[in-house]
Design an enzyme around this catalytic site. Structure first.
Site, PDB file in Angstrom:
ATOM      1  N   HIS A 257       0.834  -1.205   0.000  1.00 41.81           N
ATOM      2  CA  HIS A 257       0.000   0.000   0.000  1.00 41.81           C
ATOM      3  C   HIS A 257       0.871   1.258   0.000  1.00 41.81           C
ATOM      4  O   HIS A 257       0.694   2.148  -0.832  1.00 41.81           O
ATOM      5  CB  HIS A 257      -0.910  -0.033   1.229  1.00 41.81           C
ATOM      6  N   GLU A 258       1.808   1.308   0.932  1.00 43.66           N
ATOM      7  CA  GLU A 258       2.650   2.507   1.040  1.00 43.66           C
ATOM      8  C   GLU A 258       3.596   2.630  -0.153  1.00 43.66           C
ATOM      9  O   GLU A 258       3.925   3.744  -0.578  1.00 43.66           O
ATOM     10  CB  GLU A 258       3.432   2.497   2.354  1.00 43.66           C
ATOM     11  N   HIS A 261       1.856   4.526  -2.837  1.00 45.24           N
ATOM     12  CA  HIS A 261       2.007   5.969  -2.612  1.00 45.24           C
ATOM     13  C   HIS A 261       3.397   6.426  -3.056  1.00 45.24           C
ATOM     14  O   HIS A 261       3.555   7.458  -3.714  1.00 45.24           O
ATOM     15  CB  HIS A 261       1.853   6.291  -1.125  1.00 45.24           C
ATOM     16  N   GLU A 296      -4.463   7.934  -2.943  1.00 49.10           N
ATOM     17  CA  GLU A 296      -4.950   6.665  -2.396  1.00 49.10           C
ATOM     18  C   GLU A 296      -5.318   5.681  -3.503  1.00 49.10           C
ATOM     19  O   GLU A 296      -5.237   4.462  -3.310  1.00 49.10           O
ATOM     20  CB  GLU A 296      -6.156   6.902  -1.479  1.00 49.10           C
TER      21      GLU A 296
END
Length: 508
Positions: A257-258, A261, A296
């Site tokens: 997830h990160e 980003h 996101e």
């Protein structure tokens, strides 16, 4: 570099330093450093605001705009700077300083309260934060609801009304599909909660992030109480996760997830470094994404559309088995894929499955909207939280740490940010659909573990532009239409039809 660019670069430098102080406070700083760190961040925030509001900066922006070609990158930078200056003029400097001081103290209190499972320890800080955030909303201005002003900080154009309309489409679909899924035989989950060494988890998580394209020459991975990504220009983009020795997926998907980003930030065009177009001037934050919902979308796309796919685990499961030979000896790649896509109502948002994740977001949005409107008080928050968790997900919250204290956002003053996660889910579906249309071989390349074509397309269409375009413009340019829930709903229905053997009628 003209005067406007020079001044903008200095402001971006200050914002990057603020980010560096925030990263350090959440990863390395000793607990005793908190009081002076709060003063440092307050000083720098005030300094950044003063530079923005210096009449010379406005004159420089106006001069730059007057000589720029309409619609050009230079013109858009000047226009965004002028818009931020005029909005920030309505925000008293003492409010900016108070928010920075309160944020630092509130985050420390949150960490301690979460460790103790004691909301009462955090409540006074949250009360102060809510009061200051209301003042900020009033200073920025709003028409229908004070929450609108806060939404606009993270997702320009989003309103409480439009958000309610969106949720009214998602909520019945998700709850109906959840009931159908829960009525079916569930996948095996026992092996997810075995003893997984943290060192090996870090190795696997980082290898997966690098495989998808996270550049460690310009990044690093650390541990923190709550996973996050933060950048100090595209050349230094850092991520964190948290590890649970008794639950493997948490750290793995937290890192993916990160990393999503981070790849966005690393993919911003070098020409935009230290500029308005890599600065959220209104929020006084260094970031290159067009909006937080757009940001996101990339974390959710890489975490879910790529990282939770069958093809991903067919390719990477052997490496997981090599690192955890005893824990995964009796597990197949298919069993692992089914387990990490299980639908199992969870107390913890960051560990929630894709189907129930949005229900976590709706809960938070409804509660913080009520807090800002004054319809709910901070002391009433735990009871309201617990009641909603039981109503939506059938779960009783055993303690505040796994309930109202689980997210860092309110302690950081990020009231209005939560909707961007659900918005990111919708955008991810639209962007991925557009990528599939543009890259006919995408499915085959992902199955081969070749993530470059997708990353290159996303970089060209989204990442490189930084904040040049509004989120709506970027979506229109990339997909040919505005926000549309249909691709996301179709994706969820199709995914769980395959996973749980549902009929098309059941997922309609």
């Amino acid at each position: 570099m003209n005067d406007f660019q020079h001044r903008s670069a200095e402001i971006n430098d200050l914002l990057c330093i603020l980010n560096l102080l925030a990263w350090d406070a959440r990863t390395q700083m000793p607990a005793g450093g908190s009081p002076t760190r709060a003063q440092q961040t307050a000083t720098l925030s005030g300094l950044a605001q003063r530079q923005l509001l210096d009449p010379a900066y406005e004159r420089a922006a106006e001069a730059a705009l007057s000589t720029a070609e309409p619609g050009s990158v230079a013109a858009r930078a000047a226009e965004q700077a002028l818009g931020a200056v005029r909005a920030l003029r309505r925000v008293p400097e003492d409010l900016t300083r108070d928010l920075a001081l309160t944020k630092s103290a509130a985050q420390d209190a949150w960490v301690e309260a979460r460790a103790r499972g004691d909301f009462g320890h955090f409540a006074p800080h949250l009360t102060r934060m809510v009061d200051l955030t209301r003042r900020l909303a009033d200073a920025l201005g709003h028409r229908e609801h004070p929450y609108d002003a806060l939404l606009g900080l993270y997702e320009p154009g989003l309103t409480t009304r439009t958000l309610g309309e969106l949720f009214s489409q998602l909520r019945p679909h998700h709850l109906s599909l959840l009931r159908d899924v829960q009525a079916r035989p569930q996948p095996r989950l026992d092996f997810l909660a075995r003893d997984y060494g943290v060192a090996e988890q870090e190795v696997l998580a980082l290898e997966l992030a690098q495989a998808t394209g996270y550049d460690l020459a310009r990044g690093r991975l650390d541990a923190s109480a709550h996973p996050f990504e933060i950048s100090f220009t595209r050349e230094d983009v850092r991520i964190t996760t948290r590890y649970r020795p008794d639950f493997l997926p948490g750290a793995l998907f937290g890192v993916l997830h990160e990393a999503g980003h981070a790849m966005y930030e690393q993919g911003v065009s070098p020409e935009l470094t230290r500029s308005v177009l890599t600065s959220d001037l209104l929020g006084l934050y260094a970031v290159g994404g067009a909006s937080y919902g757009t940001h996101e979308s990339q974390s959710r796309l890489w975490e879910n559309r790529v990282g939770r796919s069958r093809a991903f685990w067919d390719r990477h499961f052997p490496r997981a088995q090599a690192l955890f030979p005893s824990q995964l000896a009796d597990v197949t790649a298919e069993e692992f894929w089914r387990a990490v896509n299980r639908v199992q109502p969870s107390l913890i948002r960051v560990e929630a499955d894709e189907l129930t994740y949005d229900l976590h977001i709706m809960l938070r949005v409804d509660l913080e909207t009520a807090l800002i409107a004054g319809d709910l008080t901070v002391p009433e928050l735990p009871e309201a939280w617990n009641a909603r968790m039981e109503a939506d997900l059938g779960l009783k919250v055993p303690d505040d740490a796994r309930g109202v204290l689980q997210d860092i956002h309110w302690s950081a003053g990020l009231i209005g940010y939560f909707p961007t996660y659900t918005l990111g889910n919708l955008l991810a579906a639209q962007f991925f659909e557009a990528a599939q249309a543009a890259l006919p071989d995408l499915g085959a390349s992902l199955a081969r573990g070749e993530y470059g074509p997708l990353r290159t397309w996303l970089t060209e269409q989204i990442y490189r532009h930084g904040r040049t375009y509004t989120p709506h413009e970027l979506l229109e340019r990339t997909t040919g239409r505005g926000l549309d829930p249909a691709p996301y709903l179709a994706y969820l229905s199709g995914k769980y039809r395959d996973l749980y053997g549902l009929t098309a009628k059941e997922t309609a």
